[in-house]
Scaffold this motif. Sequence first.
Motif, PDB file in Angstrom:
ATOM      1  N   ASN A 120     -39.597 -86.671  77.905  1.00  0.00           N
ATOM      2  CA  ASN A 120     -39.403 -85.233  78.100  1.00  0.00           C
ATOM      3  C   ASN A 120     -38.293 -84.949  79.104  1.00  0.00           C
ATOM      4  OD1 ASN A 120     -41.222 -83.591  76.446  1.00  0.00           O
ATOM      5  ND2 ASN A 120     -42.793 -84.853  77.396  1.00  0.00           N
ATOM      6  N   ALA A 121     -38.219 -85.733  80.165  1.00  0.00           N
ATOM      7  CA  ALA A 121     -37.138 -85.568  81.142  1.00  0.00           C
ATOM      8  C   ALA A 121     -35.788 -85.861  80.505  1.00  0.00           C
ATOM      9  CB  ALA A 121     -37.371 -86.478  82.342  1.00  0.00           C
ATOM     10  N   LEU A 122     -35.731 -86.889  79.656  1.00  0.00           N
ATOM     11  CA  LEU A 122     -34.488 -87.215  78.966  1.00  0.00           C
ATOM     12  C   LEU A 122     -34.070 -86.080  78.032  1.00  0.00           C
ATOM     13  CD1 LEU A 122     -32.327 -89.432  78.384  1.00  0.00           C
ATOM     14  CD2 LEU A 122     -33.733 -90.018  76.410  1.00  0.00           C
ATOM     15  N   LEU A 123     -35.002 -85.530  77.292  1.00  0.00           N
ATOM     16  CA  LEU A 123     -34.681 -84.420  76.382  1.00  0.00           C
ATOM     17  C   LEU A 123     -34.240 -83.183  77.160  1.00  0.00           C
ATOM     18  CD1 LEU A 123     -37.546 -84.829  73.774  1.00  0.00           C
ATOM     19  CD2 LEU A 123     -35.126 -85.395  73.487  1.00  0.00           C
ATOM     20  N   PHE A 124     -34.904 -82.904  78.273  1.00  0.00           N
ATOM     21  CA  PHE A 124     -34.500 -81.774  79.111  1.00  0.00           C
ATOM     22  C   PHE A 124     -33.053 -81.933  79.556  1.00  0.00           C
ATOM     23  CE2 PHE A 124     -33.776 -80.380  83.494  1.00  0.00           C
ATOM     24  CZ  PHE A 124     -33.925 -79.011  83.350  1.00  0.00           C
ATOM     25  N   ASN A 125     -32.735 -83.122  80.089  1.00  0.00           N
ATOM     26  CA  ASN A 125     -31.379 -83.348  80.584  1.00  0.00           C
ATOM     27  C   ASN A 125     -30.365 -83.422  79.457  1.00  0.00           C
ATOM     28  OD1 ASN A 125     -31.223 -83.612  83.581  1.00  0.00           O
ATOM     29  ND2 ASN A 125     -32.950 -84.944  83.164  1.00  0.00           N
ATOM     30  N   ALA A 126     -30.725 -83.984  78.338  1.00  0.00           N
ATOM     31  CA  ALA A 126     -29.782 -84.108  77.227  1.00  0.00           C
ATOM     32  C   ALA A 126     -29.395 -82.742  76.672  1.00  0.00           C
ATOM     33  CB  ALA A 126     -30.382 -84.971  76.121  1.00  0.00           C
ATOM     34  N   PHE A 127     -30.341 -81.817  76.605  1.00  0.00           N
ATOM     35  CA  PHE A 127     -30.070 -80.532  75.976  1.00  0.00           C
ATOM     36  C   PHE A 127     -29.801 -79.383  76.947  1.00  0.00           C
ATOM     37  CE2 PHE A 127     -32.432 -82.814  72.650  1.00  0.00           C
ATOM     38  CZ  PHE A 127     -31.461 -82.760  71.658  1.00  0.00           C
ATOM     39  N   LEU A 128     -30.372 -79.433  78.148  1.00  0.00           N
ATOM     40  CA  LEU A 128     -30.223 -78.308  79.069  1.00  0.00           C
ATOM     41  C   LEU A 128     -29.350 -78.624  80.286  1.00  0.00           C
ATOM     42  CD1 LEU A 128     -33.865 -76.914  79.014  1.00  0.00           C
ATOM     43  CD2 LEU A 128     -31.876 -76.067  77.770  1.00  0.00           C
ATOM     44  N   GLU A 129     -29.342 -79.848  80.746  1.00  0.00           N
ATOM     45  CA  GLU A 129     -28.581 -80.238  81.935  1.00  0.00           C
ATOM     46  C   GLU A 129     -27.938 -81.612  81.742  1.00  0.00           C
ATOM     47  OE1 GLU A 129     -27.782 -78.809  84.964  1.00  0.00           O
ATOM     48  OE2 GLU A 129     -28.511 -77.005  84.005  1.00  0.00           O
ATOM     49  N   PRO A 130     -27.002 -81.741  80.820  1.00  0.00           N
ATOM     50  CA  PRO A 130     -26.424 -83.068  80.553  1.00  0.00           C
ATOM     51  C   PRO A 130     -25.681 -83.668  81.742  1.00  0.00           C
ATOM     52  CG  PRO A 130     -25.340 -81.374  79.228  1.00  0.00           C
ATOM     53  CD  PRO A 130     -26.470 -80.712  79.951  1.00  0.00           C
ATOM     54  N   GLY A 131     -25.247 -82.869  82.674  1.00  0.00           N
ATOM     55  CA  GLY A 131     -24.520 -83.384  83.832  1.00  0.00           C
ATOM     56  C   GLY A 131     -25.388 -84.160  84.807  1.00  0.00           C
ATOM     57  N   SER A 132     -26.690 -83.962  84.762  1.00  0.00           N
ATOM     58  CA  SER A 132     -27.579 -84.632  85.713  1.00  0.00           C
ATOM     59  C   SER A 132     -28.521 -85.606  85.015  1.00  0.00           C
ATOM     60  CB  SER A 132     -28.376 -83.592  86.500  1.00  0.00           C
ATOM     61  OG  SER A 132     -29.185 -82.836  85.619  1.00  0.00           O
ATOM     62  N   ILE A 133     -28.017 -86.295  84.018  1.00  0.00           N
ATOM     63  CA  ILE A 133     -28.858 -87.186  83.224  1.00  0.00           C
ATOM     64  C   ILE A 133     -29.021 -88.571  83.857  1.00  0.00           C
ATOM     65  CG2 ILE A 133     -27.092 -88.178  81.719  1.00  0.00           C
ATOM     66  CD1 ILE A 133     -29.077 -87.526  79.374  1.00  0.00           C
ATOM     67  N   GLY A 134     -28.262 -88.871  84.893  1.00  0.00           N
ATOM     68  CA  GLY A 134     -28.252 -90.205  85.498  1.00  0.00           C
ATOM     69  C   GLY A 134     -29.616 -90.708  85.958  1.00  0.00           C
ATOM     70  N   LEU A 135     -30.289 -89.953  86.822  1.00  0.00           N
ATOM     71  CA  LEU A 135     -31.606 -90.387  87.316  1.00  0.00           C
ATOM     72  C   LEU A 135     -32.638 -90.446  86.203  1.00  0.00           C
ATOM     73  CD1 LEU A 135     -31.994 -88.712  90.818  1.00  0.00           C
ATOM     74  CD2 LEU A 135     -31.840 -91.135  90.289  1.00  0.00           C
ATOM     75  N   THR A 136     -32.477 -89.587  85.216  1.00  0.00           N
ATOM     76  CA  THR A 136     -33.401 -89.608  84.086  1.00  0.00           C
ATOM     77  C   THR A 136     -33.242 -90.900  83.294  1.00  0.00           C
ATOM     78  OG1 THR A 136     -33.305 -87.213  83.965  1.00  0.00           O
ATOM     79  CG2 THR A 136     -34.153 -88.359  82.047  1.00  0.00           C
ATOM     80  N   LEU A 137     -32.003 -91.344  83.122  1.00  0.00           N
ATOM     81  CA  LEU A 137     -31.774 -92.615  82.431  1.00  0.00           C
ATOM     82  C   LEU A 137     -32.345 -93.778  83.230  1.00  0.00           C
ATOM     83  CD1 LEU A 137     -28.198 -92.115  80.980  1.00  0.00           C
ATOM     84  CD2 LEU A 137     -30.351 -92.229  79.723  1.00  0.00           C
ATOM     85  N   VAL A 138     -32.224 -93.726  84.554  1.00  0.00           N
ATOM     86  CA  VAL A 138     -32.820 -94.760  85.401  1.00  0.00           C
ATOM     87  C   VAL A 138     -34.335 -94.769  85.208  1.00  0.00           C
ATOM     88  CG1 VAL A 138     -33.244 -95.466  87.802  1.00  0.00           C
ATOM     89  CG2 VAL A 138     -30.957 -94.731  87.087  1.00  0.00           C
ATOM     90  N   LEU A 139     -34.959 -93.598  85.224  1.00  0.00           N
ATOM     91  CA  LEU A 139     -36.401 -93.486  85.011  1.00  0.00           C
ATOM     92  C   LEU A 139     -36.799 -94.082  83.670  1.00  0.00           C
ATOM     93  CD1 LEU A 139     -39.241 -92.236  85.741  1.00  0.00           C
ATOM     94  CD2 LEU A 139     -38.465 -90.207  84.521  1.00  0.00           C
ATOM     95  N   LEU A 140     -36.095 -93.720  82.613  1.00  0.00           N
ATOM     96  CA  LEU A 140     -36.431 -94.207  81.275  1.00  0.00           C
ATOM     97  C   LEU A 140     -36.235 -95.718  81.163  1.00  0.00           C
ATOM     98  CD1 LEU A 140     -37.303 -93.436  78.391  1.00  0.00           C
ATOM     99  CD2 LEU A 140     -34.889 -93.206  77.844  1.00  0.00           C
ATOM    100  N   ILE A 141     -35.131 -96.226  81.676  1.00  0.00           N
ATOM    101  CA  ILE A 141     -34.868 -97.669  81.596  1.00  0.00           C
ATOM    102  C   ILE A 141     -35.909 -98.457  82.387  1.00  0.00           C
ATOM    103  CG2 ILE A 141     -33.241 -99.470  82.296  1.00  0.00           C
ATOM    104  CD1 ILE A 141     -30.995 -97.413  81.522  1.00  0.00           C
ATOM    105  N   LEU A 142     -36.226 -97.992  83.589  1.00  0.00           N
ATOM    106  CA  LEU A 142     -37.258 -98.673  84.387  1.00  0.00           C
ATOM    107  C   LEU A 142     -38.611 -98.621  83.688  1.00  0.00           C
ATOM    108  CD1 LEU A 142     -36.337 -97.591  88.012  1.00  0.00           C
ATOM    109  CD2 LEU A 142     -36.203 -99.891  87.047  1.00  0.00           C
ATOM    110  N   ASN A 143     -38.914 -97.500  83.059  1.00  0.00           N
ATOM    111  CA  ASN A 143     -40.172 -97.369  82.334  1.00  0.00           C
ATOM    112  C   ASN A 143     -40.230 -98.360  81.171  1.00  0.00           C
ATOM    113  OD1 ASN A 143     -42.048 -94.394  81.293  1.00  0.00           O
ATOM    114  ND2 ASN A 143     -42.683 -96.497  81.457  1.00  0.00           N
ATOM    115  N   ILE A 144     -39.139 -98.489  80.434  1.00  0.00           N
ATOM    116  CA  ILE A 144     -39.093 -99.427  79.309  1.00  0.00           C
ATOM    117  C   ILE A 144     -39.205-100.872  79.799  1.00  0.00           C
ATOM    118  CG2 ILE A 144     -37.584-100.350  77.496  1.00  0.00           C
ATOM    119  CD1 ILE A 144     -36.600 -97.418  77.100  1.00  0.00           C
ATOM    120  N   VAL A 145     -38.522-101.191  80.887  1.00  0.00           N
ATOM    121  CA  VAL A 145     -38.599-102.548  81.438  1.00  0.00           C
ATOM    122  C   VAL A 145     -40.025-102.852  81.880  1.00  0.00           C
ATOM    123  CG1 VAL A 145     -37.845-104.016  83.359  1.00  0.00           C
ATOM    124  CG2 VAL A 145     -36.175-102.675  82.077  1.00  0.00           C
TER     125      VAL A 145
END
Length: 124
Positions: free
Chosen positions: A84-109
């Motif tokens: 949900n954080a990734l979708l929020f940043n991808a569609f509403l705030e693409p400029g601040s997607i960095g920490l969201t990608l870190v969250l998602l990658i760490l979650n997957i790992v």
Amino acid sequence: MNSTFFIALRFVFGLFLIVFGANKFLHFMPAGQMSEAAMNYFSALMSTNTLYVVAIVEILSGIALLTNKFGALMMIILMTVSVNALLFNAFLEPGSIGLTLVLLILNIVMLYAYKDRYKEILRP
């Protein structure tokens, strides 16, 4: 999941989750500028107290990782927050997607690190 790398990653990710979850309650990190659409979305989350539920999930996930209790379960639950954080940043705030990608990658790992615990539920 007992290698030194995963133990260190579990500890760092746990602290990351606790800090960002606590920030939703205590507001100790300044929020950046948001678009009007993103601000409307955040206002809706705050007015329905949904943001606090997300914060509680993040804090509980962080505690689960630090204590190594229920970590596998919390990583599955946290994946909904990550997506949900990734979708929020991808569609509403693409400029601040960095920490969201870190969250998602760490979650997957971390999901991968707990893969042995999921074998029973994934069996046909």
